[in-house]
Design a protein around this motif. Structure first.
Motif, PDB file in Angstrom:
ATOM      1  N   GLY A   4       0.833  -1.203   0.000  1.00 39.71           N
ATOM      2  CA  GLY A   4       0.000   0.000   0.000  1.00 39.71           C
ATOM      3  C   GLY A   4       0.865   1.249   0.000  1.00 39.71           C
ATOM      4  N   THR A   5       0.557   2.166   0.904  1.00 39.62           N
ATOM      5  CA  THR A   5       1.251   3.457   0.920  1.00 39.62           C
ATOM      6  C   THR A   5       2.631   3.323   1.544  1.00 39.62           C
ATOM      7  OG1 THR A   5      -0.906   4.469   1.228  1.00 39.62           O
ATOM      8  CG2 THR A   5       1.003   5.862   1.601  1.00 39.62           C
ATOM      9  N   THR A   6       2.670   2.843   2.781  1.00 41.13           N
ATOM     10  CA  THR A   6       3.948   2.749   3.500  1.00 41.13           C
ATOM     11  C   THR A   6       4.919   1.827   2.767  1.00 41.13           C
ATOM     12  OG1 THR A   6       2.685   3.039   5.525  1.00 41.13           O
ATOM     13  CG2 THR A   6       4.944   2.262   5.776  1.00 41.13           C
TER      14      THR A   6
ATOM     15  N   TYR B 231      -9.769   0.795  -0.947  1.00 37.76           N
ATOM     16  CA  TYR B 231      -8.816   1.557  -0.138  1.00 37.76           C
ATOM     17  C   TYR B 231      -9.021   3.035  -0.475  1.00 37.76           C
ATOM     18  CZ  TYR B 231      -4.094   2.851   1.627  1.00 37.76           C
ATOM     19  OH  TYR B 231      -3.032   3.422   2.281  1.00 37.76           O
TER      20      TYR B 231
ATOM     21  N   ILE C  61      -8.188   6.673  -0.056  1.00 41.26           N
ATOM     22  CA  ILE C  61      -7.103   7.537   0.410  1.00 41.26           C
ATOM     23  C   ILE C  61      -7.043   8.767  -0.500  1.00 41.26           C
ATOM     24  CG2 ILE C  61      -5.345   6.043  -0.732  1.00 41.26           C
ATOM     25  CD1 ILE C  61      -3.543   6.815   1.862  1.00 41.26           C
TER      26      ILE C  61
ATOM     27  N   LEU D 124      -4.054  11.219  -1.375  1.00 45.99           N
ATOM     28  CA  LEU D 124      -2.983  10.762  -2.263  1.00 45.99           C
ATOM     29  C   LEU D 124      -3.474  10.465  -3.676  1.00 45.99           C
ATOM     30  CD1 LEU D 124      -0.625   8.584  -0.034  1.00 45.99           C
ATOM     31  CD2 LEU D 124      -0.515  10.979  -0.598  1.00 45.99           C
TER      32      LEU D 124
ATOM     33  N   LYS E 172     -11.053   0.344   3.524  1.00 47.95           N
ATOM     34  CA  LYS E 172      -9.966   0.902   4.334  1.00 47.95           C
ATOM     35  C   LYS E 172     -10.061   2.406   4.155  1.00 47.95           C
ATOM     36  CE  LYS E 172      -5.171   1.393   5.157  1.00 47.95           C
ATOM     37  NZ  LYS E 172      -3.862   0.815   5.177  1.00 47.95           N
TER      38      LYS E 172
ATOM     39  N   GLY F 279      -7.563   4.178   8.861  1.00 45.82           N
ATOM     40  CA  GLY F 279      -6.134   4.327   8.566  1.00 45.82           C
ATOM     41  C   GLY F 279      -5.504   5.636   8.988  1.00 45.82           C
TER      42      GLY F 279
ATOM     43  N   ASP G  85      -3.929   7.164  12.080  1.00 48.34           N
ATOM     44  CA  ASP G  85      -3.498   6.693  13.403  1.00 48.34           C
ATOM     45  C   ASP G  85      -3.760   7.712  14.507  1.00 48.34           C
ATOM     46  OD1 ASP G  85      -2.573   5.140  11.405  1.00 48.34           O
ATOM     47  OD2 ASP G  85      -0.470   5.257  11.949  1.00 48.34           O
ATOM     48  N   GLU G  86      -3.716   8.995  14.159  1.00 49.35           N
ATOM     49  CA  GLU G  86      -3.857  10.027  15.186  1.00 49.35           C
ATOM     50  C   GLU G  86      -5.284  10.160  15.700  1.00 49.35           C
ATOM     51  OE1 GLU G  86      -2.626  10.028  12.210  1.00 49.35           O
ATOM     52  OE2 GLU G  86      -2.424  12.002  11.320  1.00 49.35           O
TER      53      GLU G  86
ATOM     54  N   VAL H  96      -3.010  -2.260  10.191  1.00 47.99           N
ATOM     55  CA  VAL H  96      -1.635  -1.942  10.555  1.00 47.99           C
ATOM     56  C   VAL H  96      -1.163  -0.841   9.604  1.00 47.99           C
ATOM     57  CG1 VAL H  96       0.726  -2.771  10.760  1.00 47.99           C
ATOM     58  CG2 VAL H  96      -1.176  -4.228  11.402  1.00 47.99           C
ATOM     59  N   THR H  97      -1.189   0.372  10.097  1.00 53.14           N
ATOM     60  CA  THR H  97      -0.841   1.511   9.253  1.00 53.14           C
ATOM     61  C   THR H  97       0.592   1.937   9.558  1.00 53.14           C
ATOM     62  OG1 THR H  97      -1.894   2.824  10.928  1.00 53.14           O
ATOM     63  CG2 THR H  97      -3.197   2.352   8.978  1.00 53.14           C
TER      64      THR H  97
ATOM     65  N   THR I  30       2.332   4.262  11.591  1.00 52.88           N
ATOM     66  CA  THR I  30       2.955   4.410  12.914  1.00 52.88           C
ATOM     67  C   THR I  30       2.867   3.135  13.750  1.00 52.88           C
ATOM     68  OG1 THR I  30       0.973   5.250  14.011  1.00 52.88           O
ATOM     69  CG2 THR I  30       2.383   6.881  12.961  1.00 52.88           C
TER      70      THR I  30
ATOM     71  N   ILE J  79       2.972  12.184  16.648  1.00 49.17           N
ATOM     72  CA  ILE J  79       2.623  12.484  15.239  1.00 49.17           C
ATOM     73  C   ILE J  79       2.611  13.996  15.008  1.00 49.17           C
ATOM     74  CG2 ILE J  79       0.853  12.250  13.444  1.00 49.17           C
ATOM     75  CD1 ILE J  79       0.137   9.521  14.611  1.00 49.17           C
TER      76      ILE J  79
ATOM     77  N   PHE K  63       6.552  14.981   7.462  1.00 50.69           N
ATOM     78  CA  PHE K  63       6.445  13.555   7.770  1.00 50.69           C
ATOM     79  C   PHE K  63       5.752  12.827   6.623  1.00 50.69           C
ATOM     80  CE2 PHE K  63       3.949  10.132   9.933  1.00 50.69           C
ATOM     81  CZ  PHE K  63       5.035   9.341  10.280  1.00 50.69           C
TER      82      PHE K  63
HETATM   83  C1  SI3 Z   1      -1.090   9.051   4.054  1.00 49.68           C
HETATM   84  C2  SI3 Z   1      -0.526   7.959   4.933  1.00 49.68           C
HETATM   85  O1  SI3 Z   1       0.605   7.584   4.783  1.00 49.68           O
HETATM   86  N1  SI3 Z   1      -1.355   7.438   5.813  1.00 49.68           N
HETATM   87  C3  SI3 Z   1      -0.949   6.372   6.703  1.00 49.68           C
HETATM   88  C4  SI3 Z   1      -1.174   6.743   8.152  1.00 49.68           C
HETATM   89  O2  SI3 Z   1      -0.693   5.700   8.945  1.00 49.68           O
HETATM   90  C5  SI3 Z   1      -0.415   8.038   8.498  1.00 49.68           C
HETATM   91  O3  SI3 Z   1       0.951   7.916   8.195  1.00 49.68           O
HETATM   92  C6  SI3 Z   1      -0.551   8.340   9.986  1.00 49.68           C
HETATM   93  O4  SI3 Z   1      -1.896   8.418  10.339  1.00 49.68           O
HETATM   94  C7  SI3 Z   1       0.173   9.661  10.334  1.00 49.68           C
HETATM   95  O5  SI3 Z   1      -0.477  10.757   9.740  1.00 49.68           O
HETATM   96  C8  SI3 Z   1      -1.738   5.105   6.390  1.00 49.68           C
HETATM   97  O6  SI3 Z   1      -3.100   5.390   6.241  1.00 49.68           O
HETATM   98  C9  SI3 Z   1      -1.175   4.457   5.139  1.00 49.68           C
HETATM   99  C10 SI3 Z   1      -1.326   2.992   5.164  1.00 49.68           C
HETATM  100  O7  SI3 Z   1      -2.011   2.422   5.946  1.00 49.68           O
HETATM  101  C11 SI3 Z   1      -0.600   2.179   4.199  1.00 49.68           C
HETATM  102  O8  SI3 Z   1       0.590   2.016   4.345  1.00 49.68           O
HETATM  103  O9  SI3 Z   1      -1.234   1.669   3.277  1.00 49.68           O
END
Ligand code: SI3
Length: 301
Positions: free
Chosen positions: A32-34, A125, A127, A130, A155, A181, A183-184, A207-208, A210, A244, A252
């Motif tokens: 995914g994103t991370t 998903y 988002i 992005l 998601k 998704g 985390d904050e 599992v996102t 952070t 965060i 970040f």
């Molecule tokens: C835009 C972004 O990267 N969002 C993160 C969050 O975990 C985000 O880093 C966190 O809430 C801090 O803002 C996740 O939603 C991404 C995620 O779950 C993924 O890796 O697919």
């Protein structure tokens, strides 16, 4: 010896990181994103998926593979592959260059991907920050199971809690899973789940980013929540927010996430892929000091 590219290596190691940090991972979406899934080619995405399914066996309840791509054919190929290797589900983002302009167009695209893996649960998903596709999730869910019989849930990686709330509220009678998704603000969503108690809906945390390094605190939050100790759960959420908030002010994103994951676990995550740039030394030092001051490093130091 053929070494895998650094990024592949780092993604593969993320499976081990879950163990090190101790996240009680119920579900993990990968590529995914991370994991910079959209920066990998199809063959790399297949390798990562295979590795996760193998490593995740008996450790993760579910491994869901993100198979979204700009090319429908690539998405379908990855969906088929996910089914072949025994994944528990697939997730798809909206195509983000030539974009769907309304809900029906987006659902038609998703339907074609889902059809390539007809036995696998399917997640959308969402988002929008992005992808730039701002079609409301609540609107998308309306009637989606008639179009995509395998549709399992959403998601939701967005801060629009009105949209998220309406997704939950309008689908109380359905067996959808809602994975949050951001985390904050996860705690608020868990509260929504409690309010919803007794309904078949499930609102939970994927599992996102952070959670790869704040797993201990996240687990404490979840445990407090389970025992209905909302005040402790909220304190944990505030603690996560403090971190965060601190890193957000310094810039970040995925690169910084990787640097922190390396720092906390000791497992080298490798650099991100271009166009992303490696996090600066200054960022990593500041993040380390903040993690220490919040007592987030105590379990791994
Ligand atoms: C835009 C972004 O990267 N969002 C993160 C969050 O975990 C985000 O880093 C966190 O809430 C801090 O803002 C996740 O939603 C991404 C995620 O779950 C993924 O890796 O697919």
């Amino acid at each position: 010896m053929d070494l895998p590219p650094p990024n592949f290596h780092c993604l593969r190691e993320r499976a081990e990181l879950l163990e090190v940090i101790g996240v009680s991972a119920r579900l993990n979406t990968l590529n995914g994103t991370t994991g910079e899934g959209l920066s990998l080619n199809v063959s790399e995405r297949r390798q990562v998926a295979e590795e996760w399914v193998t490593k995740g066996r008996n450790k993760l309840d579910q491994v869901v593979i993100h198979v979204g791509a700009l090319s429908l054919k690539e998405s379908q190929e990855l969906a088929k592959h996910a089914a072949e290797i025994g994944a528990d589900g697939i997730a798809v983002i909206a195509p983000f260059f030539l974009k769907p302009w309304n809900k029906d167009v987006l659902v038609n695209f998703l339907k074609e991907v889902a059809a390539a893996a007809p036995a696998l649960p399917f997640y959308y998903y969402h988002i929008p920050a992005l992808t730039g596709v701002k079609i409301r999730a609540e609107e998308l869910l309306d009637g989606i199971q008639e179009k995509i019989p395998t549709f399992q849930g959403l998601k939701f990686s967005d801060t629009d809690l009105l949209d998220f709330g309406q997704c939950v509220d309008q689908n109380r009678q359905r067996q959808f899973a809602f994975l949050f998704g951001v985390d904050e603000t996860g705690f608020l969503c868990f509260r929504m789940h409690m309010v919803n108690h007794g309904c078949p809906n499930m609102v939970s945390q994927d599992v996102t980013s952070t959670y790869n390094y704040l797993g201990k605190k996240t687990n404490q939050m979840l445990e407090a929540f389970e025992r209905k100790d909302f005040s402790s759960a909220l304190n944990c959420q505030f603690c996560i927010q403090r971190f965060i908030n601190f890193v957000t002010k310094q810039g970040f994103g995925v690169s910084q996430t990787k640097a922190i994951m390396t720092l906390v676990s000791g497992i080298p995550m490798g650099p991100p892929r271009l166009p992303l740039q490696k996090a600066s030394r200054e960022f990593t030092d500041n993040a380390k000091a903040k993690l220490k001051s919040l007592d987030f490093l105590s379990c791994t130091d």
